[in-house]
Design a protein around this motif. Structure first.
Motif, short mmCIF file in Angstrom:
data_model
loop_
_atom_site.label_atom_id
_atom_site.label_comp_id
_atom_site.label_asym_id
_atom_site.label_seq_id
_atom_site.Cartn_x
_atom_site.Cartn_y
_atom_site.Cartn_z
N LEU A 171 -0.18 1.05 -5.62
CA LEU A 171 -0.47 2.12 -5.54
C LEU A 171 -1.64 2.33 -5.10
O LEU A 171 -2.60 2.07 -5.69
N VAL A 172 -1.71 3.01 -3.82
CA VAL A 172 -3.27 3.47 -2.82
C VAL A 172 -3.63 4.48 -3.31
O VAL A 172 -4.67 5.12 -3.08
N GLY A 173 -2.65 5.79 -3.89
CA GLY A 173 -3.34 7.00 -3.48
C GLY A 173 -1.83 8.07 -3.91
O GLY A 173 -0.61 7.46 -4.03
N ASP A 174 -1.83 9.03 -4.74
CA ASP A 174 -0.90 9.97 -5.39
C ASP A 174 -1.19 11.43 -4.91
O ASP A 174 -2.22 11.99 -3.86
N ASP A 175 -0.33 12.52 -5.13
CA ASP A 175 -0.56 14.30 -5.33
C ASP A 175 -1.19 14.31 -7.03
O ASP A 175 -1.04 14.10 -7.53
N ALA A 176 -2.05 15.83 -6.65
CA ALA A 176 -1.95 16.31 -8.03
C ALA A 176 -0.84 16.18 -9.07
O ALA A 176 -1.62 16.53 -10.15
N SER A 177 0.68 16.04 -8.54
CA SER A 177 0.92 16.50 -10.15
C SER A 177 1.36 15.16 -10.70
O SER A 177 2.06 14.95 -11.60
N SER A 178 1.12 13.74 -10.10
CA SER A 178 0.63 12.51 -10.58
C SER A 178 -0.31 12.96 -11.68
O SER A 178 -1.65 11.98 -11.88
N LEU A 179 0.34 13.15 -13.08
CA LEU A 179 -0.79 13.05 -14.52
C LEU A 179 -0.26 11.59 -15.21
O LEU A 179 -0.97 12.19 -16.64
N TYR A 180 0.68 11.80 -15.13
CA TYR A 180 0.40 10.27 -16.23
C TYR A 180 1.79 9.47 -15.14
O TYR A 180 2.36 8.69 -14.45
N PRO A 181 1.37 7.82 -15.73
CA PRO A 181 0.00 7.43 -16.90
C PRO A 181 -1.24 7.91 -16.11
O PRO A 181 -1.50 7.77 -15.36
N ARG A 229 0.91 -0.98 0.07
CA ARG A 229 0.19 0.19 0.15
C ARG A 229 0.84 1.45 -0.25
O ARG A 229 1.72 1.97 0.51
N VAL A 230 1.53 1.76 -1.06
CA VAL A 230 2.25 3.33 -1.05
C VAL A 230 1.27 4.15 -1.95
O VAL A 230 0.45 4.25 -2.11
N VAL A 231 1.75 5.47 -1.04
CA VAL A 231 1.38 6.63 -1.67
C VAL A 231 2.27 7.54 -1.91
O VAL A 231 3.70 7.43 -1.17
N SER A 232 2.33 7.99 -3.36
CA SER A 232 3.00 8.64 -4.04
C SER A 232 3.21 10.16 -3.61
O SER A 232 1.85 10.91 -4.17
N LEU A 233 4.05 10.88 -2.93
CA LEU A 233 3.83 12.38 -3.42
C LEU A 233 4.90 12.51 -4.57
O LEU A 233 6.46 13.20 -3.89
N TYR A 260 1.87 17.89 -3.96
CA TYR A 260 3.17 17.47 -2.71
C TYR A 260 3.88 18.35 -2.10
O TYR A 260 4.33 18.56 -1.05
N ARG A 261 3.86 19.48 -2.41
CA ARG A 261 4.13 20.62 -1.88
C ARG A 261 3.78 20.99 -0.71
O ARG A 261 4.11 21.53 0.20
N ALA A 262 2.72 20.43 -1.55
CA ALA A 262 1.26 21.05 0.28
C ALA A 262 0.08 19.61 0.24
O ALA A 262 -0.90 20.18 0.85
N PHE A 263 0.86 17.99 1.24
CA PHE A 263 -0.55 17.72 0.73
C PHE A 263 -0.81 17.50 2.49
O PHE A 263 -0.65 18.61 3.11
N SER A 264 -1.61 17.14 2.22
CA SER A 264 -2.48 16.32 3.65
C SER A 264 -1.77 15.57 4.48
O SER A 264 -2.43 13.94 4.29
N VAL A 265 -2.10 15.44 5.86
CA VAL A 265 -1.45 14.82 6.25
C VAL A 265 -2.41 13.64 6.78
O VAL A 265 -2.49 12.11 6.34
N ALA A 307 4.60 18.49 8.08
CA ALA A 307 3.79 17.60 7.53
C ALA A 307 4.74 16.82 7.45
O ALA A 307 4.46 15.55 7.90
N MET A 308 5.55 16.81 6.75
CA MET A 308 6.49 15.53 6.57
C MET A 308 7.28 14.79 8.71
O MET A 308 7.13 13.64 8.18
N ALA A 309 7.38 15.54 9.32
CA ALA A 309 7.60 15.71 10.51
C ALA A 309 6.48 14.80 10.70
O ALA A 309 6.96 13.71 11.88
#
Length: 278
Positions: free
Chosen positions: A44-54, A23-27, A66-71, A93-95
Protein backbone atom coordinates in the motif's frame (compact mmCIF):
# COMPACT_ATOMS: atom_id res chain seq x y z
CA UNK A 1 -22.24 -16.99 -6.44
CA UNK A 2 -22.09 -16.89 -10.26
CA UNK A 3 -21.01 -13.25 -10.18
CA UNK A 4 -18.37 -14.09 -7.57
CA UNK A 5 -16.89 -16.82 -9.76
CA UNK A 6 -16.84 -14.55 -12.80
CA UNK A 7 -15.03 -11.80 -10.87
CA UNK A 8 -12.46 -14.23 -9.48
CA UNK A 9 -11.91 -15.89 -12.87
CA UNK A 10 -11.45 -12.53 -14.57
CA UNK A 11 -8.98 -11.30 -11.96
CA UNK A 12 -7.11 -14.61 -12.05
CA UNK A 13 -6.65 -14.27 -15.80
CA UNK A 14 -5.24 -10.77 -15.34
CA UNK A 15 -2.90 -11.94 -12.58
CA UNK A 16 -1.58 -14.74 -14.76
CA UNK A 17 -0.61 -12.22 -17.45
CA UNK A 18 1.15 -9.66 -15.26
CA UNK A 19 3.40 -9.46 -12.25
CA UNK A 20 1.57 -8.87 -8.95
CA UNK A 21 1.10 -5.14 -8.25
CA UNK A 22 3.53 -3.54 -5.83
CA UNK A 23 2.10 -0.01 -5.55
CA UNK A 24 -1.52 -0.18 -4.43
CA UNK A 25 -4.00 2.51 -3.44
CA UNK A 26 -7.12 1.48 -1.51
CA UNK A 27 -10.40 3.40 -1.68
CA UNK A 28 -12.44 2.00 1.21
CA UNK A 29 -11.64 1.02 4.79
CA UNK A 30 -12.86 -2.59 4.52
CA UNK A 31 -10.66 -3.17 1.45
CA UNK A 32 -7.67 -1.74 3.31
CA UNK A 33 -8.35 -4.17 6.15
CA UNK A 34 -8.39 -7.09 3.72
CA UNK A 35 -5.06 -6.02 2.24
CA UNK A 36 -3.44 -5.95 5.68
CA UNK A 37 -5.11 -9.22 6.71
CA UNK A 38 -3.48 -10.80 3.64
CA UNK A 39 -0.10 -9.53 4.93
CA UNK A 40 0.20 -7.27 1.89
CA UNK A 41 0.17 -3.95 3.71
CA UNK A 42 3.71 -3.26 2.52
CA UNK A 43 2.32 -2.83 -0.99
CA UNK A 44 0.00 0.00 0.00
CA UNK A 45 1.27 3.43 -0.98
CA UNK A 46 -1.93 5.28 -0.09
CA UNK A 47 -5.51 4.92 1.09
CA UNK A 48 -8.55 7.01 2.00
CA UNK A 49 -9.88 8.69 5.14
CA UNK A 50 -12.11 5.72 6.01
CA UNK A 51 -9.05 3.47 6.34
CA UNK A 52 -8.71 3.59 10.10
CA UNK A 53 -7.59 0.02 10.81
CA UNK A 54 -5.01 -1.23 11.40
CA UNK A 55 -3.23 1.83 12.85
CA UNK A 56 -0.54 1.55 10.16
CA UNK A 57 -3.19 2.45 7.57
CA UNK A 58 -3.64 5.90 9.11
CA UNK A 59 0.05 6.71 8.55
CA UNK A 60 -0.12 6.34 4.77
CA UNK A 61 -0.73 9.25 2.37
CA UNK A 62 -4.48 9.76 2.08
CA UNK A 63 -6.36 10.76 -1.05
CA UNK A 64 -9.52 12.08 0.62
CA UNK A 65 -12.68 10.17 1.45
CA UNK A 66 -13.45 7.28 -0.88
CA UNK A 67 -16.82 8.71 -1.91
CA UNK A 68 -15.13 11.98 -2.93
CA UNK A 69 -11.49 11.09 -3.51
CA UNK A 70 -8.88 13.20 -5.26
CA UNK A 71 -7.86 11.93 -8.70
CA UNK A 72 -4.71 14.05 -8.52
CA UNK A 73 -3.89 12.56 -5.12
CA UNK A 74 -4.18 9.01 -6.45
CA UNK A 75 -2.18 9.65 -9.62
CA UNK A 76 0.59 11.39 -7.65
CA UNK A 77 1.23 8.09 -5.82
CA UNK A 78 1.98 6.30 -9.15
CA UNK A 79 -0.07 3.19 -8.32
CA UNK A 80 -0.01 0.10 -10.49
CA UNK A 81 -3.38 -0.88 -8.96
CA UNK A 82 -6.31 0.90 -7.34
CA UNK A 83 -8.71 -1.26 -5.31
CA UNK A 84 -12.01 0.57 -4.96
CA UNK A 85 -15.37 0.04 -3.29
CA UNK A 86 -18.28 0.20 -5.71
CA UNK A 87 -19.39 3.22 -3.66
CA UNK A 88 -16.16 5.09 -4.48
CA UNK A 89 -16.60 8.22 -6.50
CA UNK A 90 -17.82 10.46 -7.81
CA UNK A 91 -18.36 8.50 -11.06
CA UNK A 92 -16.49 11.14 -13.07
CA UNK A 93 -13.43 10.63 -10.89
CA UNK A 94 -13.52 6.87 -11.40
CA UNK A 95 -13.86 7.36 -15.16
CA UNK A 96 -10.95 9.80 -15.17
CA UNK A 97 -8.68 7.30 -13.42
CA UNK A 98 -9.40 4.72 -16.09
CA UNK A 99 -8.91 7.28 -18.88
CA UNK A 100 -5.48 8.03 -17.44
CA UNK A 101 -4.58 4.35 -17.75
CA UNK A 102 -4.70 3.51 -14.05
CA UNK A 103 -5.68 -0.10 -13.43
CA UNK A 104 -8.79 -0.08 -11.21
CA UNK A 105 -10.54 -3.09 -9.68
CA UNK A 106 -13.99 -2.29 -8.27
CA UNK A 107 -15.38 -4.57 -5.58
CA UNK A 108 -18.85 -4.76 -3.96
CA UNK A 109 -19.53 -2.93 -0.70
CA UNK A 110 -22.62 -4.91 0.28
CA UNK A 111 -23.24 -5.92 3.91
CA UNK A 112 -23.65 -9.63 3.22
CA UNK A 113 -21.40 -12.64 3.65
CA UNK A 114 -21.43 -13.21 -0.11
CA UNK A 115 -20.29 -9.63 -0.76
CA UNK A 116 -17.58 -9.97 1.88
CA UNK A 117 -16.36 -13.13 0.19
CA UNK A 118 -16.27 -11.30 -3.13
CA UNK A 119 -14.21 -8.52 -1.54
CA UNK A 120 -11.69 -10.94 -0.08
CA UNK A 121 -11.44 -13.08 -3.20
CA UNK A 122 -11.23 -9.99 -5.41
CA UNK A 123 -8.51 -8.28 -3.39
CA UNK A 124 -6.51 -11.50 -2.95
CA UNK A 125 -6.65 -12.41 -6.63
CA UNK A 126 -5.78 -8.88 -7.76
CA UNK A 127 -2.72 -9.03 -5.49
CA UNK A 128 -1.70 -12.45 -6.78
CA UNK A 129 -2.68 -14.19 -3.53
CA UNK A 130 -5.76 -16.25 -4.48
CA UNK A 131 -4.94 -19.17 -2.19
CA UNK A 132 -4.58 -16.89 0.83
CA UNK A 133 -7.92 -15.31 -0.04
CA UNK A 134 -9.58 -18.70 -0.22
CA UNK A 135 -8.25 -19.65 3.21
CA UNK A 136 -9.43 -16.38 4.71
CA UNK A 137 -12.92 -16.79 3.27
CA UNK A 138 -13.20 -20.34 4.62
CA UNK A 139 -12.12 -19.21 8.11
CA UNK A 140 -14.54 -16.28 8.17
CA UNK A 141 -17.45 -18.43 7.01
CA UNK A 142 -16.69 -21.13 9.62
CA UNK A 143 -16.44 -18.62 12.48
CA UNK A 144 -19.56 -16.70 11.49
CA UNK A 145 -21.55 -19.93 11.15
CA UNK A 146 -20.55 -20.93 14.68
CA UNK A 147 -21.43 -17.51 16.10
CA UNK A 148 -24.86 -17.38 14.45
CA UNK A 149 -25.95 -20.80 15.70
CA UNK A 150 -27.81 -19.33 18.69
CA UNK A 151 -29.99 -16.19 18.29
CA UNK A 152 -30.23 -13.63 21.09
CA UNK A 153 -33.85 -12.55 20.41
CA UNK A 154 -33.15 -9.15 21.97
CA UNK A 155 -35.21 -6.22 20.68
CA UNK A 156 -32.43 -3.85 19.65
CA UNK A 157 -32.20 -0.30 18.34
CA UNK A 158 -29.16 0.96 16.45
CA UNK A 159 -28.66 4.71 16.61
CA UNK A 160 -25.95 7.14 15.54
CA UNK A 161 -25.34 10.67 16.76
CA UNK A 162 -23.04 12.54 14.41
CA UNK A 163 -24.44 16.07 14.52
CA UNK A 164 -26.52 16.24 17.68
CA UNK A 165 -29.52 14.50 16.13
CA UNK A 166 -30.18 10.79 16.44
CA UNK A 167 -30.42 8.60 13.35
CA UNK A 168 -31.85 5.11 13.52
CA UNK A 169 -30.96 2.21 11.22
CA UNK A 170 -33.67 0.28 9.41
CA UNK A 171 -33.54 -2.57 6.93
CA UNK A 172 -31.07 -2.53 4.02
CA UNK A 173 -28.38 -1.02 6.24
CA UNK A 174 -25.12 -2.49 7.52
CA UNK A 175 -26.32 -2.00 11.09
CA UNK A 176 -29.46 -4.04 10.36
CA UNK A 177 -27.33 -6.77 8.77
CA UNK A 178 -25.17 -6.95 11.89
CA UNK A 179 -28.19 -7.12 14.20
CA UNK A 180 -29.64 -9.90 12.05
CA UNK A 181 -26.41 -11.90 12.16
CA UNK A 182 -26.39 -11.49 15.95
CA UNK A 183 -29.92 -12.88 16.09
CA UNK A 184 -31.38 -9.64 17.44
CA UNK A 185 -34.68 -8.14 16.31
CA UNK A 186 -34.32 -4.66 14.84
CA UNK A 187 -37.12 -2.51 16.26
CA UNK A 188 -36.79 -0.24 13.19
CA UNK A 189 -37.19 -3.05 10.67
CA UNK A 190 -40.22 -1.28 9.17
CA UNK A 191 -38.08 1.58 7.84
CA UNK A 192 -35.40 1.48 5.15
CA UNK A 193 -31.89 2.80 5.69
CA UNK A 194 -30.81 5.50 8.13
CA UNK A 195 -33.35 8.17 9.05
CA UNK A 196 -33.68 10.86 11.74
CA UNK A 197 -35.23 9.42 14.88
CA UNK A 198 -37.45 11.56 17.07
CA UNK A 199 -37.46 11.17 20.84
CA UNK A 200 -41.12 10.16 20.76
CA UNK A 201 -40.51 7.46 18.16
CA UNK A 202 -37.54 6.05 20.04
CA UNK A 203 -39.46 5.89 23.29
CA UNK A 204 -42.41 4.17 21.61
CA UNK A 205 -40.09 1.48 20.24
CA UNK A 206 -39.04 0.57 23.81
CA UNK A 207 -35.85 -1.31 22.84
CA UNK A 208 -34.32 -3.82 25.25
CA UNK A 209 -30.86 -2.80 24.05
CA UNK A 210 -29.30 0.10 22.19
CA UNK A 211 -26.31 -0.37 19.90
CA UNK A 212 -24.18 2.61 18.91
CA UNK A 213 -20.70 3.58 17.77
CA UNK A 214 -17.73 5.02 19.62
CA UNK A 215 -17.85 8.15 17.45
CA UNK A 216 -21.49 8.66 18.44
CA UNK A 217 -20.54 8.47 22.11
CA UNK A 218 -17.68 10.92 21.59
CA UNK A 219 -19.95 13.30 19.65
CA UNK A 220 -22.42 13.19 22.55
CA UNK A 221 -19.76 14.12 25.09
CA UNK A 222 -19.45 10.70 26.69
CA UNK A 223 -21.66 7.76 27.63
CA UNK A 224 -23.58 9.52 30.40
CA UNK A 225 -24.53 12.41 28.13
CA UNK A 226 -25.50 9.95 25.43
CA UNK A 227 -27.78 8.14 27.89
CA UNK A 228 -29.38 11.47 28.78
CA UNK A 229 -30.26 12.34 25.17
CA UNK A 230 -33.97 12.70 24.35
CA UNK A 231 -34.89 9.45 22.62
CA UNK A 232 -32.35 7.47 24.62
CA UNK A 233 -33.22 8.44 28.19
CA UNK A 234 -36.45 6.78 29.21
CA UNK A 235 -36.04 3.67 27.06
CA UNK A 236 -35.82 0.30 28.82
CA UNK A 237 -32.31 -0.03 27.36
CA UNK A 238 -31.10 3.20 28.98
CA UNK A 239 -32.86 2.53 32.29
CA UNK A 240 -31.21 -0.88 32.50
CA UNK A 241 -27.83 0.28 31.22
CA UNK A 242 -28.01 -2.09 28.27
CA UNK A 243 -26.03 -0.09 25.72
CA UNK A 244 -23.49 -1.71 23.40
CA UNK A 245 -20.76 0.66 22.21
CA UNK A 246 -18.40 -0.52 19.46
CA UNK A 247 -15.69 0.89 17.25
CA UNK A 248 -17.30 2.27 14.10
CA UNK A 249 -15.24 0.39 11.52
CA UNK A 250 -15.32 -2.86 13.49
CA UNK A 251 -19.11 -2.74 13.77
CA UNK A 252 -19.99 -1.37 10.33
CA UNK A 253 -17.00 -2.26 8.16
CA UNK A 254 -18.11 -5.82 7.25
CA UNK A 255 -14.46 -6.65 6.66
CA UNK A 256 -12.22 -9.55 7.64
CA UNK A 257 -12.82 -8.76 11.33
CA UNK A 258 -16.52 -9.65 10.95
CA UNK A 259 -16.28 -12.67 13.33
CA UNK A 260 -14.67 -10.45 15.99
CA UNK A 261 -17.35 -7.79 15.47
CA UNK A 262 -20.14 -10.33 15.68
CA UNK A 263 -18.69 -11.93 18.82
CA UNK A 264 -18.41 -8.51 20.52
CA UNK A 265 -21.93 -7.50 19.50
CA UNK A 266 -23.50 -10.76 20.67
CA UNK A 267 -21.66 -10.57 23.98
CA UNK A 268 -23.03 -7.07 24.56
CA UNK A 269 -26.58 -7.98 23.57
CA UNK A 270 -26.63 -11.16 25.61
CA UNK A 271 -24.94 -9.75 28.72
CA UNK A 272 -27.10 -9.49 31.86
CA UNK A 273 -28.51 -6.03 32.42
CA UNK A 274 -26.27 -4.04 34.82
CA UNK A 275 -29.42 -2.80 36.54
CA UNK A 276 -30.75 -6.32 36.97
CA UNK A 277 -27.46 -7.44 38.47
CA UNK A 278 -27.73 -4.95 41.33
Amino acid sequence: MKSLLSVVFYLASLTALAAPPQRVVSLGGPLTEVIYALNAGDRLVGDDASSLYPPAATKLPQVGYYRAFSVEGVVALHPDLVLASDQAGPPAAMAQLKQLGVKVVVLPAGATLDALEQRVHGVATALGLPDDGGKMVATIRQQVTALTATPSNVRALFVMNRSGKLEGAGKESTADAMLALAGARNVLAAQTGYKPLSAEAALSLAPDAIVTTRMSIDASGGLQRFLALPGVAGTPAARNGRVVVMDDLLLLGFGPRLPEALKTLKAGLDAPSPAAAK
